[in-house]
Scaffold this active site. Structure first.
Site, PDB file in Angstrom:
ATOM      1  N   LYS A 198       0.879  -1.177   0.000  1.00  0.00           N
ATOM      2  CA  LYS A 198       0.000   0.000   0.000  1.00  0.00           C
ATOM      3  C   LYS A 198       0.914   1.224   0.000  1.00  0.00           C
ATOM      4  O   LYS A 198       0.878   2.084   0.884  1.00  0.00           O
ATOM      5  CB  LYS A 198      -0.911  -0.062   1.245  1.00  0.00           C
ATOM      6  CG  LYS A 198      -2.002   0.975   1.297  1.00  0.00           C
ATOM      7  CD  LYS A 198      -3.139   0.717   0.325  1.00  0.00           C
ATOM      8  CE  LYS A 198      -4.183   1.823   0.410  1.00  0.00           C
ATOM      9  NZ  LYS A 198      -5.158   1.785  -0.689  1.00  0.00           N
ATOM     10  N   ASP A 230      -5.488  -3.158  -2.401  1.00  0.00           N
ATOM     11  CA  ASP A 230      -6.922  -3.100  -2.707  1.00  0.00           C
ATOM     12  C   ASP A 230      -7.189  -3.588  -4.123  1.00  0.00           C
ATOM     13  O   ASP A 230      -8.167  -4.308  -4.380  1.00  0.00           O
ATOM     14  CB  ASP A 230      -7.503  -1.688  -2.470  1.00  0.00           C
ATOM     15  CG  ASP A 230      -6.509  -0.579  -2.765  1.00  0.00           C
ATOM     16  OD1 ASP A 230      -5.383  -0.888  -3.214  1.00  0.00           O
ATOM     17  OD2 ASP A 230      -6.852   0.596  -2.564  1.00  0.00           O
ATOM     18  N   ASP A 254      -2.501 -12.301   5.215  1.00  0.00           N
ATOM     19  CA  ASP A 254      -3.525 -13.008   5.986  1.00  0.00           C
ATOM     20  C   ASP A 254      -4.868 -12.906   5.261  1.00  0.00           C
ATOM     21  O   ASP A 254      -5.560 -13.896   5.006  1.00  0.00           O
ATOM     22  CB  ASP A 254      -3.597 -12.350   7.384  1.00  0.00           C
ATOM     23  CG  ASP A 254      -4.472 -13.125   8.336  1.00  0.00           C
ATOM     24  OD1 ASP A 254      -4.946 -14.207   7.968  1.00  0.00           O
ATOM     25  OD2 ASP A 254      -4.693 -12.627   9.469  1.00  0.00           O
ATOM     26  N   ASP A 258      -6.662 -15.849   2.609  1.00  0.00           N
ATOM     27  CA  ASP A 258      -7.976 -16.419   2.935  1.00  0.00           C
ATOM     28  C   ASP A 258      -8.956 -16.195   1.789  1.00  0.00           C
ATOM     29  O   ASP A 258      -9.756 -17.075   1.450  1.00  0.00           O
ATOM     30  CB  ASP A 258      -8.533 -15.797   4.218  1.00  0.00           C
ATOM     31  CG  ASP A 258      -8.134 -16.617   5.437  1.00  0.00           C
ATOM     32  OD1 ASP A 258      -7.196 -17.433   5.310  1.00  0.00           O
ATOM     33  OD2 ASP A 258      -8.748 -16.446   6.506  1.00  0.00           O
TER      34      ASP A 258
END
Ligand code: NAD
Length: 389
Positions: A198, A230, A254, A258
């Site tokens: 980011k 994003d 993380d 997922d």
């Protein structure tokens, strides 16, 4: 083919852990028979199983045994948080504390999650057929021991207002070692690496990008691109086929891993590897490999399925052992540099799925309604392991 001796520490853990690790060991043993290797399996207690015997989730002796092995294979630990007596204990004595300590003691800083869709499981993927296209096969490398989850944190009251602070800290050495590991993985694949950050907002991400660019100089064959987190979250569900290796920091990894993991169909299919310092790459700030391996291009690691101990189905012989079996294949690839052996296991898994065998969690019309039990699934995979043609 050269015969090798493999010393593998294995942790059954709790719940379905012993069931799936039995199958992973069955498959590894068969692989060793076929390829002419010798495996010594050394049991290690961790989690609830260790609490029941030693009163703590991981003993010093257990750590010593794990560290002295070539690699560690783990089932899963933990029980039902509402009913298990393990969760009446203080946090540092609960099953999960054992796992966090083990990861720290083993110095495993790079968490690898392959996100791969077996053609046979396309129906279990939540994406539309036209987005799945030719399928996808990527690895997400998540930094595991730094960043927001390890920074200082506190909750205070300031001028009568409650305030919470978490800190996101990375130093260049932490970034460099996981970047090196990712470039090495990319070198063995399509030589394409996407580093996710980011950098338009965070200083830590700007340093991340700078250091990744510095490491890239040593790997000119790898095509490096940077992507904002994003955008990456969107791209994973809009066009997953574009990715080969994704490198990112702890919290982004993380969440992204997922998100990506559901694309593979079932949690029972997802293996993982957590790797320590490469014994062969340049050392970072004089850091020594935790485990000096004789294999020039191998690295110490902890291998485990992504799922937990599934206490709701423990002992029913319905758990899917494939994530544990595929974790064992990752172990052969990364800790023993045995690509042919790893591929033989992955090919055997594909063959079993192609013939319609399904555990309960991945049941579909291809199985003809027949559910394959845990032990049978492991035996089927083991029986299909073959030397490369
Ligand atoms: P879980 O992954 O154990 O189970 C979630 C759901 O997926 C359950 O319905 C379960 O039956 C199913 N499932 C999981 N693995 C499966 C498999 N191989 N085959 C078929 N179905 C499978 O997650 P949870 O229920 O949130 O956690 C249970 C326990 O596991 C908790 O104590 C948790 O702390 C622990 N846990 C441990 C690890 C680990 O050891 N690395 C990771 C996650 C959770």
């Amino acid at each position: 083919m050269k015969s090798e001796k493999l010393q593998i520490a294995y942790i059954d853990g709790d719940g379905i852990g012993p069931e799936i690790i039995t199958e992973a060991r069955k498959v590894l043993t068969r692989m060793a028979d076929i390829f002419g290797h010798q495996i010594t399996f050394v049991p290690v207690l961790m989690g609830g199983a260790s609490i029941d015997i030693h009163g703590e989730p991981l003993t010093e002796e257990a750590i010593r045994i794990a560290r002295s092995a070539d690699a560690v294979l783990l089932g899963a630990i933990g029980g039902d948080a509402m009913t298990s007596p393990w969760y009446q204990l203080p946090p540092q004595l609960r099953p999960e504390a054992g796992l966090l300590r083990l990861r720290k003691e083993l110095g495993v800083f790079a968490n690898l999650r392959p996100v791969f869709l077996y053609n046979e499981l396309r129906k279990a993927c939540p994406l539309k057929e036209e987005i799945i296209g030719d399928g996808f096969d990527m690895i997400i490398v998540r930094e595991l021991t730094g960043g927001l989850y390890f920074g200082e944190r506190q909750t205070i009251i300031e001028n009568g207002v409650r305030k919470a602070v978490d800190t996101l800290v990375y130093d260049e050495n932490e970034i460099r070692r996981v970047a090196q590991r990712s470039f090495l993985i990319a070198m063995d694949r399509k030589k394409e690496l996407v580093s996710v950050d980011k950098a338009n907002v965070l200083d830590s991400s700007r340093l991340w990008r700078t250091v990744v660019n510095e490491v890239a100089v040593d790997y000119p064959e790898v095509k490096l691109t940077h992507m904002l987190v994003d955008n990456c979250a969107m791209q994973l569900v809009m066009n997953p086929g574009q990715f080969d290796v994704i490198l990112t920091e702890n919290m982004f990894g993380d969440i992204l891993s997922d998100e990506a993991s559901v694309l593979s169909g079932s949690i029972g299919m997802l293996p993982s590897a957590s790797l320590g310092s490469p014994a062969f790459a340049k050392t970072v700030s004089g850091e020594k490999s935790l485990h000096e391996t004789s294999r020039s291009n191998a690295v110490f690691g902890l291998y485990e399925p992504c799922h937990g101990s599934a206490p709701d189905i423990a002992g029913l012989d319905i758990a899917n052992p494939l994530a544990a079996i595929l974790s064992a294949a990752m172990m052969l690839r990364y800790s023993f540099a045995m690509e042919a052996e790893a591929t033989a296991i992955e090919t055997a898994v594909g063959s079993v799925l192609r013939d319609g065998y399904r555990t309960k969690d991945i049941i579909d019309t291809d199985s003809g309604g027949k559910v394959t039990a845990t032990g049978e699934m492991g035996s089927l995979v083991a029986a299909r392991i073959a030397l490369p043609q």
